[in-house]
Structure formats: C-alpha cells, structure tokens
Design an enzyme around this catalytic site. Structure first.
Site, short mmCIF file in Angstrom:
data_model
loop_
_atom_site.label_atom_id
_atom_site.label_comp_id
_atom_site.label_asym_id
_atom_site.label_seq_id
_atom_site.Cartn_x
_atom_site.Cartn_y
_atom_site.Cartn_z
N SER A 1 6.43 14.16 74.11
CA SER A 1 5.86 13.07 74.91
C SER A 1 4.73 12.41 74.15
O SER A 1 3.72 13.05 73.84
CB SER A 1 5.33 13.61 76.24
OG SER A 1 4.56 12.61 76.86
N HIS B 1 9.93 10.99 74.30
CA HIS B 1 9.65 10.81 75.73
C HIS B 1 8.50 9.82 75.88
O HIS B 1 7.41 10.02 75.34
CB HIS B 1 9.31 12.16 76.34
CG HIS B 1 9.14 12.15 77.81
ND1 HIS B 1 10.20 12.22 78.68
CD2 HIS B 1 8.03 12.11 78.59
CE1 HIS B 1 9.76 12.21 79.94
NE2 HIS B 1 8.43 12.14 79.90
N ASP C 1 6.15 7.88 78.54
CA ASP C 1 5.65 7.91 79.93
C ASP C 1 5.04 6.57 80.32
O ASP C 1 3.97 6.21 79.85
CB ASP C 1 4.59 9.01 80.07
CG ASP C 1 5.17 10.40 80.04
OD1 ASP C 1 6.11 10.66 80.83
OD2 ASP C 1 4.70 11.23 79.24
N MET D 1 3.27 4.55 83.18
CA MET D 1 2.52 4.80 84.43
C MET D 1 1.83 3.51 84.86
O MET D 1 1.28 2.79 84.02
CB MET D 1 1.45 5.87 84.20
CG MET D 1 1.97 7.18 83.66
SD MET D 1 0.64 8.39 83.58
CE MET D 1 1.44 9.72 82.70
N HIS E 1 10.36 7.58 80.86
CA HIS E 1 10.06 8.21 82.15
C HIS E 1 9.15 7.26 82.92
O HIS E 1 7.98 7.11 82.58
CB HIS E 1 9.39 9.57 81.90
CG HIS E 1 8.93 10.27 83.14
ND1 HIS E 1 8.06 11.34 83.10
CD2 HIS E 1 9.24 10.10 84.45
CE1 HIS E 1 7.83 11.77 84.34
NE2 HIS E 1 8.53 11.03 85.18
N MET F 1 6.94 6.36 85.82
CA MET F 1 6.13 6.82 86.96
C MET F 1 5.49 5.58 87.57
O MET F 1 4.29 5.33 87.42
CB MET F 1 5.09 7.83 86.47
CG MET F 1 5.72 9.19 86.16
SD MET F 1 4.69 10.19 85.07
CE MET F 1 5.17 9.50 83.51
N MET G 1 10.05 17.72 87.56
CA MET G 1 8.65 17.74 87.13
C MET G 1 8.09 19.14 87.33
O MET G 1 8.18 19.71 88.43
CB MET G 1 7.81 16.74 87.92
CG MET G 1 8.05 15.28 87.57
SD MET G 1 7.77 14.83 85.83
CE MET G 1 6.04 15.30 85.58
N GLY H 1 -1.33 17.86 79.59
CA GLY H 1 -2.24 18.98 79.47
C GLY H 1 -2.44 19.82 80.72
O GLY H 1 -3.38 20.60 80.80
N ASP I 1 9.48 18.74 82.53
CA ASP I 1 8.39 17.93 81.97
C ASP I 1 7.08 18.37 82.60
O ASP I 1 6.88 18.25 83.80
CB ASP I 1 8.68 16.46 82.27
CG ASP I 1 7.62 15.50 81.73
OD1 ASP I 1 6.75 15.94 80.97
OD2 ASP I 1 7.70 14.31 82.08
N GLY I 2 6.18 18.87 81.74
CA GLY I 2 4.84 19.23 82.19
C GLY I 2 4.52 20.69 81.89
O GLY I 2 5.20 21.59 82.37
N GLY I 3 3.52 20.90 81.04
CA GLY I 3 3.08 22.26 80.74
C GLY I 3 4.08 23.09 79.95
O GLY I 3 4.03 24.33 79.99
N GLY J 1 4.33 17.47 75.44
CA GLY J 1 3.33 16.56 74.91
C GLY J 1 2.28 17.30 74.11
O GLY J 1 2.29 17.30 72.88
N SER J 2 1.37 17.97 74.83
CA SER J 2 0.28 18.68 74.16
C SER J 2 0.78 19.70 73.16
O SER J 2 0.24 19.80 72.05
CB SER J 2 -0.60 19.39 75.19
OG SER J 2 -0.89 18.54 76.26
C1 DX5 Z 1 3.03 13.84 82.94
C2 DX5 Z 1 4.05 13.27 81.97
C3 DX5 Z 1 4.43 14.22 80.91
C4 DX5 Z 1 3.28 14.65 80.02
C5 DX5 Z 1 3.52 16.07 79.63
O1 DX5 Z 1 3.00 13.08 84.09
O2 DX5 Z 1 5.24 12.90 82.65
O3 DX5 Z 1 5.50 13.72 80.13
O4 DX5 Z 1 3.16 13.88 78.86
O5 DX5 Z 1 2.43 16.52 78.90
P1 DX5 Z 1 2.19 18.07 78.60
O6 DX5 Z 1 3.36 18.55 77.79
O7 DX5 Z 1 0.91 18.07 77.85
O8 DX5 Z 1 2.11 18.77 79.93
ZN ZN Z 2 7.01 12.45 81.44
#
Ligand code: DX5
Ligand code: ZN
Length: 219
Positions: free
Chosen positions: A7, A30, A32, A34, A63, A65, A134, A142, A172-174, A194-195
């Site tokens: 991401s 990926h 994002d 928003m 993605h 949002m 999610m 993060g 997706d996430g963590g 992402g992180s």
């Molecule tokens: C959060 C995003 C994710 C985010 C994930 O709303 O949809 O794609 O970048 O980031 P990490 O991998 O750091 O949780």
């Molecule tokens: Zn995402």
C-alpha cells in the site's frame, strides 16, 4: 498463489516514482483513495492515480474509501486500473456498480469494514472478482490487525470454494510477517501491506518474505 500488494499509503507521497521502483516485485500496487467523508482522512483522487498508472509497470489495485462510489469508481477503471474496489457500506447497488467496472475492463471488488457482515453477498459472489475484508477500521495505516475479522474471511473462503469460483479474497490492515499467517490460514490469497513493506530497510526482500509466509500458511 499468494499475492502481495504493497500500500503506497505508507510511501513518500513526494517521491512516489522512487518508492514504486522499490516494490517492483509486487503483484499489484494498492492505492488508497480517501475522501475525508467515508473515512476521516484524505489522500488523492483520479489525477494522482492516473499519473501513478502512467509511471507504474505494476498493475494498480485501487481501494476506494469514498462516499458515492457510483459517481467515481468507473473513472478509475477507465484510467486503466487493473482492479477497483469500493465499500458496500457506501454503495447503493454493489452488483450494478461491479458490472459497470467489469464493462470498463477492471476487476470489480467489494470491501467490507470490520463490522460489516458478508451474508448479503454470499449468494452474489460471482458478480465480483475480489472481496476485501478490512482487518482494521479503514482510514489510516499502521494500525493493529483485528483477528476478530477472521471468521468472516473463513466464511467467504468456504463460499468461494463451495461454488468453485475464482474470487480473490484480500485482507488489508495490520498485515505483518506474523499476522499474515493467520490471514492466510483463514482463507486470504491477496495481502495488502503498507507499513510492513515501506518501513522495511529492503521493501523488495520484505515482499518475498511475506509471500513465502503466506504460502507456508495456505488455507
Ligand atoms: C487503511 C488502508 C490500508 C493501509 C494499510 O485504511 O486501506 O491499505 O494502507 O496500512 P498498514 O499495512 O500499515 O496497516
Ligand atoms: Zn487499503
């Protein structure tokens, strides 16, 4: 097959082309989007995604949002994104929107927030190419992985298998070296990180590690 989609929310926004080069071994990128309405954070829109599409050799996994995906999602398919995923919580007619995305040559995905149940969509899975579960509340990178979302993923995997469909199941996430095992065991085949990727000293090596961990723990 385990797909790893880094991401770019965790990339350096003013060095995007450089950071894209660091993840050349990714399956998809990926992206994002928003809007500060559907989620309390703001990233970028079609102009930026179009430029990323221009400079990236890796296919884009967008993605969304955002509110009113009926208005905006088809434009992302038209600019060449390989995959466009919108939130069912924001859509007035997910099946109709998915058909519009497929008509424009994109894979059509639906995303479910941690509190959203998949039941209304289990009978409709052939209308979608991807379901994004999610594993954090959408809005920020993060955050910590929510294991309580895993039973939902398992139910989706069982439904996809029972019907012999080729619907990708994305988390997706963590996602980290540790949590990816849990998600893979619960049925995910596509992993956003992402992180974990961009905070690593060697993003490309991290992609390989994540891919291997996911394969080891295959559902
Ligand atoms: C959060 C995003 C994710 C985010 C994930 O709303 O949809 O794609 O970048 O980031 P990490 O991998 O750091 O949780
Ligand atoms: Zn995402």
């Amino acid at each position: 097959m385990a797909r790893i989609n880094p991401s770019i929310l965790a990339a350096d926004f003013v060095n995007m082309e450089r950071d894209l080069a660091r993840i050349a071994s990714a399956d998809l990128v990926h992206v994002d989007v928003m809007d500060n309405h559907f989620v309390p954070n703001l990233t970028f829109g079609p102009q930026m995604v179009g430029r990323i599409q221009d400079v990236s050799a890796i296919p884009l996994d967008v993605h969304l949002m955002i509110d009113d995906p009926e208005r905006w999602a088809p434009g992302y398919a038209e600019l060449g994104a390989a995959s466009v995923t919108f939130h069912v919580e924001a859509s007035s007619d997910p099946v109709a929107l998915a058909r519009r995305l497929r008509d424009r040559g994109a894979r059509a995905g639906i995303a479910l927030k941690p509190g959203t149940e998949p039941d209304p969509y289990l009978e409709l899975l052939d209308e979608f190419d991807q379901v994004l579960v999610m594993t954090v509340e959408p809005g920020f990178g993060g955050q910590s992985f929510m294991p309580e979302t895993m039973p939902k993923l398992r139910r989706l995997r069982d439904a996809v298998t029972a019907r012999g469909l080729d619907v990708w199941l994305q988390v997706d996430g963590g996602i980290t070296e540790e949590t990816i095992a849990t998600a893979a065991e619960s049925g995910a085949d596509t992993f956003v990180a992402g992180s974990a990727v961009f905070r690593s000293d060697d993003p490309s090596a991290m992609i390989a590690v994540l891919r291997e961990r996911a394969a080891e723990h295959r559902h």
